[in-house]
Enzyme design. Structure first.
Site, PDB file in Angstrom:
ATOM      1  N   VAL A  95       4.930   1.361  -1.870  1.00 45.77           N
ATOM      2  CA  VAL A  95       6.321   1.119  -2.248  1.00 45.77           C
ATOM      3  C   VAL A  95       6.724  -0.333  -1.985  1.00 45.77           C
ATOM      4  CG1 VAL A  95       7.046   3.516  -2.012  1.00 45.77           C
ATOM      5  CG2 VAL A  95       7.104   2.023  -0.003  1.00 45.77           C
ATOM      6  N   HIS A 111       4.986   6.117  -6.439  1.00 45.17           N
ATOM      7  CA  HIS A 111       5.820   6.612  -5.337  1.00 45.17           C
ATOM      8  C   HIS A 111       7.115   5.824  -5.192  1.00 45.17           C
ATOM      9  CE1 HIS A 111       2.032   8.523  -3.330  1.00 45.17           C
ATOM     10  NE2 HIS A 111       2.510   9.249  -4.318  1.00 45.17           N
ATOM     11  N   ASN A 204     -12.837   0.624   0.521  1.00 45.57           N
ATOM     12  CA  ASN A 204     -12.048   1.054   1.663  1.00 45.57           C
ATOM     13  C   ASN A 204     -12.582   0.443   2.946  1.00 45.57           C
ATOM     14  OD1 ASN A 204      -9.794   2.749   1.046  1.00 45.57           O
ATOM     15  ND2 ASN A 204     -11.193   4.404   0.485  1.00 45.57           N
ATOM     16  N   LEU A 205     -11.718   0.357   3.940  1.00 45.73           N
ATOM     17  CA  LEU A 205     -12.164  -0.089   5.255  1.00 45.73           C
ATOM     18  C   LEU A 205     -13.066   0.966   5.885  1.00 45.73           C
ATOM     19  CD1 LEU A 205     -11.956  -2.240   7.493  1.00 45.73           C
ATOM     20  CD2 LEU A 205      -9.958  -0.992   8.363  1.00 45.73           C
ATOM     21  N   GLU A 206     -12.668   2.227   5.748  1.00 48.01           N
ATOM     22  CA  GLU A 206     -13.458   3.364   6.212  1.00 48.01           C
ATOM     23  C   GLU A 206     -13.495   4.402   5.100  1.00 48.01           C
ATOM     24  OE1 GLU A 206     -11.367   4.638   9.664  1.00 48.01           O
ATOM     25  OE2 GLU A 206     -12.173   3.059  10.947  1.00 48.01           O
TER      26      GLU A 206
END
Length: 241
Positions: A95, A111, A204-206
């Site tokens: 957002v 969103h 992604n980081l994880e």
């Protein structure tokens, strides 16, 4: 593979390096605040002052944040693909407006946006950068106490779903960046892409909750993985390696 249409879905992880917290990770926003008391229509009806205070804080934080290298790279991808006669569909769960401030011209906010408000009395929606209170009158109809952040709360329908699904079906590559893989319908887009035979990639980081659904995953900071991905795509690679 000839990639003409790239679909990119971004989540809170792409803005984390800009200082904006993620939501479902350890230490994330929903581990410190109860979303049922802050991010539902019922919560707003029960305690609008509390909800306004929370979103005023988030709006100020978002406005004070600055785009990072991942946001900038996606803006470069949009313009670079257009110059090559190709297309980027950028859909975000975020957002904040960091994509726009990095230079992206066409961003679909499924969103909603912290920098927009909506009046529950007359339906007017407009850009907004100031705090909201229960005394704030609607600039359109003049009714006070009915202005709310134009964000999607729990229990509400995400925005632009038809346009998103249409773009997904037409894409040649689906990429999710900084997403938890836990929030639907966005978390289900990778399965839809698979069903249509569209290659999938996660940055992604994880590993996300739905990591097993992606054909390829690159782990690391978004400020590193996204520019590298963009460079590959603009150079004509398929971006999946």
């Amino acid at each position: 593979m000839d990639i003409q249409n790239v679909f990119v879905l971004t989540g809170a992880g792409i803005s984390a390096e800009s200082g904006l917290g993620t939501f479902r990770d350890r230490g994330g926003v929903w581990s410190r605040f109860d979303p049922m008391k802050l991010a539902t229509p019922e919560a707003f009806a029960a305690d609008p002052v509390l909800v306004h205070d929370f979103y005023n804080m988030r709006r100020r934080d978002a406005l004070n944040a600055q785009p990072n290298a991942a946001h900038t790279a996606l803006a470069e991808l949009e313009s670079g693909l257009a110059a090559q006669g190709r297309n980027l569909f950028l859909c975000t769960q975020n957002v904040d407006d960091l994509h726009e401030r990095a230079g992206s011209r066409a961003v679909v906010h499924m969103h909603g946006e912290l920098s927009r408000v909506r009046c529950l009395a007359c339906g007017d929606g407009r850009p907004w950068r100031e705090d909201l209170t229960v005394e704030t009158p609607c600039p359109s109809c003049g009714v006070a106490g009915r202005m709310r952040p134009d964000v999607v709360w729990f229990g509400e329908m995400p925005k632009h779903l038809d346009a998103i699904e249409d773009a997904l079906i037409k894409s040649d590559l689906f990429v999710a960046i900084g997403t938890s893989g836990a929030v639907y319908p966005a978390a289900g887009y990778v399965a839809q892409a698979q069903a249509f035979g569209i290659p999938t990639l996660a940055l992604n980081l994880e590993a996300a909750d739905n990591a097993g659904m992606f054909a390829r995953t690159r782990l690391g900071l978004a400020s590193a993985t996204v520019p590298a991905f963009v460079a590959d795509i603009l150079a004509g690679a398929d971006g999946s390696g």
